[in-house]
Design an enzyme around this catalytic site. Structure first.
Site, mmCIF file in Angstrom:
data_model
loop_
_atom_site.group_PDB
_atom_site.id
_atom_site.type_symbol
_atom_site.label_atom_id
_atom_site.label_comp_id
_atom_site.label_asym_id
_atom_site.label_seq_id
_atom_site.Cartn_x
_atom_site.Cartn_y
_atom_site.Cartn_z
ATOM 1 N N HIS A 209 0.795 -1.233 0.000
ATOM 2 C CA HIS A 209 0.000 0.000 0.000
ATOM 3 C C HIS A 209 0.824 1.277 0.000
ATOM 4 C CE1 HIS A 209 1.113 -0.038 4.230
ATOM 5 N NE2 HIS A 209 0.768 1.231 4.278
HETATM 6 C C1 UD1 Z 1 -1.818 5.565 6.006
HETATM 7 C C2 UD1 Z 1 -0.501 5.940 6.677
HETATM 8 C C3 UD1 Z 1 0.484 4.790 6.530
HETATM 9 C C4 UD1 Z 1 -0.095 3.486 7.033
HETATM 10 C C5 UD1 Z 1 -1.404 3.240 6.297
HETATM 11 C C6 UD1 Z 1 -2.076 1.957 6.724
HETATM 12 C C7 UD1 Z 1 0.091 8.313 6.624
HETATM 13 C C8 UD1 Z 1 1.013 9.292 6.038
HETATM 14 N N1 UD1 Z 1 0.104 7.087 6.056
HETATM 15 O O1 UD1 Z 1 -1.568 5.432 4.611
HETATM 16 O O2 UD1 Z 1 1.634 5.073 7.291
HETATM 17 O O3 UD1 Z 1 0.818 2.445 6.800
HETATM 18 O O4 UD1 Z 1 -2.281 4.340 6.555
HETATM 19 O O5 UD1 Z 1 -3.194 1.718 5.937
HETATM 20 O O6 UD1 Z 1 -0.607 8.629 7.553
HETATM 21 N N2 UD1 Z 1 -8.984 5.127 1.893
HETATM 22 C C9 UD1 Z 1 -10.221 4.530 1.845
HETATM 23 N N3 UD1 Z 1 -10.801 4.154 3.018
HETATM 24 C C10 UD1 Z 1 -10.189 4.337 4.204
HETATM 25 C C11 UD1 Z 1 -8.927 4.930 4.237
HETATM 26 C C12 UD1 Z 1 -8.323 5.315 3.073
HETATM 27 O O7 UD1 Z 1 -10.812 4.360 0.786
HETATM 28 O O8 UD1 Z 1 -10.774 3.984 5.251
HETATM 29 C C13 UD1 Z 1 -8.353 5.564 0.654
HETATM 30 C C14 UD1 Z 1 -8.174 7.082 0.674
HETATM 31 O O9 UD1 Z 1 -9.282 7.707 0.162
HETATM 32 C C15 UD1 Z 1 -6.964 7.274 -0.157
HETATM 33 C C16 UD1 Z 1 -6.154 6.017 0.076
HETATM 34 O O10 UD1 Z 1 -7.034 5.044 0.596
HETATM 35 O O11 UD1 Z 1 -7.291 7.328 -1.525
HETATM 36 C C17 UD1 Z 1 -4.989 6.250 0.998
HETATM 37 O O12 UD1 Z 1 -5.419 6.574 2.311
HETATM 38 P P1 UD1 Z 1 -4.566 7.517 3.284
HETATM 39 O O13 UD1 Z 1 -5.207 7.606 4.605
HETATM 40 O O14 UD1 Z 1 -4.223 8.767 2.575
HETATM 41 O O15 UD1 Z 1 -3.172 6.833 3.473
HETATM 42 P P2 UD1 Z 1 -2.759 5.319 3.555
HETATM 43 O O16 UD1 Z 1 -2.130 4.946 2.259
HETATM 44 O O17 UD1 Z 1 -3.840 4.441 4.082
#
Ligand code: UD1
Length: 370
Positions: A209
Site C-alpha cells: 500500500h
Molecule cells: C496511512 C498511513 C500509513 C499506514 C497506512 C495503513 C500516513 C502518512 N500514512 O496510509 O503510514 O501504513 O495508513 O493503511 O498517515 N482510503 C479509503 N478508506 C479508508 C482509508 C483510506 O478508501 O478507510 C483511501 C483514501 O481515500 C486514499 C487512500 O485510501 O485514496 C490512501 O489513504 P490515506 O489515509 O491517505 O493513506 P494510507 O495509504 O492508508
C-alpha cells in the site's frame, strides 16, 4: 498520582488501533478515581474495513469522539486534523495527549496539543528508516522532536533518539504494544476461518500500500510480476488496501491480476482475520512496517519489498529480509525463504505482552510521572 488527570488517546488509521487498544485497557484498569481517559478517532481511516471493524475485533469501546476528517493530500489531511483536534483540546483541557505510530494523525495531534502547552506522549518513538522521502519518516522525526515522553519498542530506537539530542529522562524503553495485542489475540485469530480455501502452512500473504510501491505504474507492475512468479510456487492471498485497488484500476493492472489463477484477492481484512491469515502462512510479502514485527514474533519468513526499514531489529533478530523493489530480487528472496529452514519464533526484549502496562504505570505516575 495527579488526582485529576485527564488523558486523551488518539487513533486515526488502521495500524493505530491495535497499538492503542492495550494502552486503553491498561489505563482503565490502573486509573485512580480522578483520572479520566478519552479516546479520539481522527477519522483518517473511515471505511468499516479499515477502521470500525477493528474496535469490535479488539474489544474496545467506540471512540468518545470521531473527528471524521477523511481523505485528502498530506497538507489537507494534517491541517484538518490539527484544526479539529485543537478544538477538542480547548474544550477538554487534557493534561496529556498520547499518540501512537507515525501516521498523519500522530503528527497533527502532537502539533495541535504542544502549541496549547499540553504534554504529549509518543508510543513507538525513535524508529528511523533514514529515508526522508517517506511521509512516515517526516511524521516520526517531527513528532519525536517535540514530544515530552517517548516510549520506545527497542534499544535501537532509544539510541536513535539519544543521537538526535532527546534528553534521556524523556525516553522509556517499554516494549511493543502492537505485540501485546498480537499475543493476546493469536489463539482467537487461529480459530477464525481462513478467507479462502488455501492449505494452512503452504500459502503466501501479500500486502502492498505504500506510495513508493504502488503510486508508480512501472514499480507496481514490476512488483506484481514478481508476485506472479512466486504464485507459481504457492498460492498467494492478497488483502488489497483501498489505495492499491485505486492504483490497479487507474494503471489498468487489475484485469491481469485477477486473471492470475493462483492469487486470491480480497478487500482489507479485520484484525483477527488478518492475524489468523498471517499466523498460518508459509511466507509474507509486504511493504508494511508493523507486519515486519508481527512476522518476527510469529516466526513466519517475511520478504519486505522496500529499500529500507525503520525496524532493523526484525532483520537482525527476526525473520525479515529487505529485498528492495526489483522483481528479480523479490523472487530470489522469496525462493531463499521457501527453501531455507523454518525460522524460529523470536521475542525481542520486552516484547512480552506487558508494554501497555509499563506505559500506564509511567503515565499514572507510578514510575516517575508523566
Ligand atoms: C496511512 C498511513 C500509513 C499506514 C497506512 C495503513 C500516513 C502518512 N500514512 O496510509 O503510514 O501504513 O495508513 O493503511 O498517515 N482510503 C479509503 N478508506 C479508508 C482509508 C483510506 O478508501 O478507510 C483511501 C483514501 O481515500 C486514499 C487512500 O485510501 O485514496 C490512501 O489513504 P490515506 O489515509 O491517505 O493513506 P494510507 O495509504 O492508508
Amino acid at each position: 498520582m495527579d488526582p485529576t488527570m485527564k488523558i486523551i488517546l488518539v487513533a486515526g488509521a488502521r495500524p493505530n488501533f491495535m497499538k492503542v487498544a492495550p494502552i486503553l485497557k491498561a489505563l482503565q484498569k490502573h486509573r485512580g478515581p480522578g483520572v479520566s481517559i478519552m479516546l479520539v478517532h481522527t477519522g483518517q481511516h473511515y471505511d468499516a474495513a479499515m477502521s470500525g471493524n477493528f474496535f469490535a475485533d479488539l474489544d474496545i469501546p467506540a471512540p468518545d469522539l470521531n473527528l471524521n476528517v477523511g481523505p485528502g493530500s498530506h497538507a489537507e489531511q494534517t491541517a484538518r486534523i490539527m484544526v479539529a483536534f485543537e478544538a477538542v483540546c480547548v474544550a477538554h483541557r487534557p493534561d496529556c495527549v498520547l499518540v501512537v505510530g507515525d501516521v498523519n494523525s500522530t503528527l497533527a495531534c502532537t502539533l495541535a496539543a504542544k502549541k496549547l502547552g499540553i504534554r504529549v506522549a509518543h508510543v513507538e518513538a525513535g524508529l528511523r528508516s533514514g529515508d526522508r522521502r517517506m511521509p512516515e519518516e517526516i511524521n516520526r522525526l517531527c513528532t519525536d522532536a517535540i514530544s515530552d515522553l517517548l516510549f520506545t519498542t527497542d534499544d535501537g530506537a532509544t539510541r536513535n533518539l539519544e543521537r538526535e539530542g532527546i534528553p534521556l529522562e524523556r525516553i522509556h524503553f517499554v516494549g511493543n504494544t502492537m505485540i501485546d495485542t498480537l499475543l493476546q489475540n493469536v489463539d482467537r485469530a487461529l480459530a477464525s476461518p481462513l478467507p479462502f480455501d488455501v492449505p494452512a502452512g503452504s500459502f503466501a500473504v501479500l500486502t502492498l500500500h505504500r506510495p513508493a510501491s504502488v503510486d508508480d505504474r512501472a514499480v507496481l507492475s514490476g512488483v506484481l510480476s514478481a508476485v506472479y512468479a512466486i504464485s507459481s510456487m504457492l498460492p498467494v492471498v492478497f488483502p488489497c488496501h483501498p489505495r492499491t485497488e485505486e492504483r490497479l484500476r487507474e494503471f489498468r493492472l487489475a484485469d491481469e491480476l485477477s486473471a492470475c489463477g493462483n492469487i486470491r484477492v480480497t478487500g482489507p481484512l479485520g484484525y483477527l482475520a488478518f492475524l489468523g491469515l498471517l499466523a498460518r502462512s508459509r511466507l509474507v510479502l509486504t511493504d508494511s512496517g508493523g507486519i515486519q514485527e508481527e512476522t518476527t514474533v510469529l516466526g513466519i519468513p517475511c520478504v519486505t519489498m522496500r529499500e529500507n526499514t525503520e525496524r532493523p531489529l526484525t532483520c537482525d533478530m527476526g525473520t525479515n529480509v529487505i529485498a528492495g523493489l526489483s522483481p528479480d530480487d523479490i523472487v530470489a528472496a522469496a525462493k531463499r525463504a521457501l527453501n531455507g529452514q523454518p525460522a524460529p519464533r523470536s521475542l525481542p526484549e520486552k516484547w512480552d505482552g506487558h508494554a501497555a502496562e509499563r506505559i500506564a504505570g509511567i503515565l499514572m505516575g507510578l514510575e516517575g510521572g508523566a
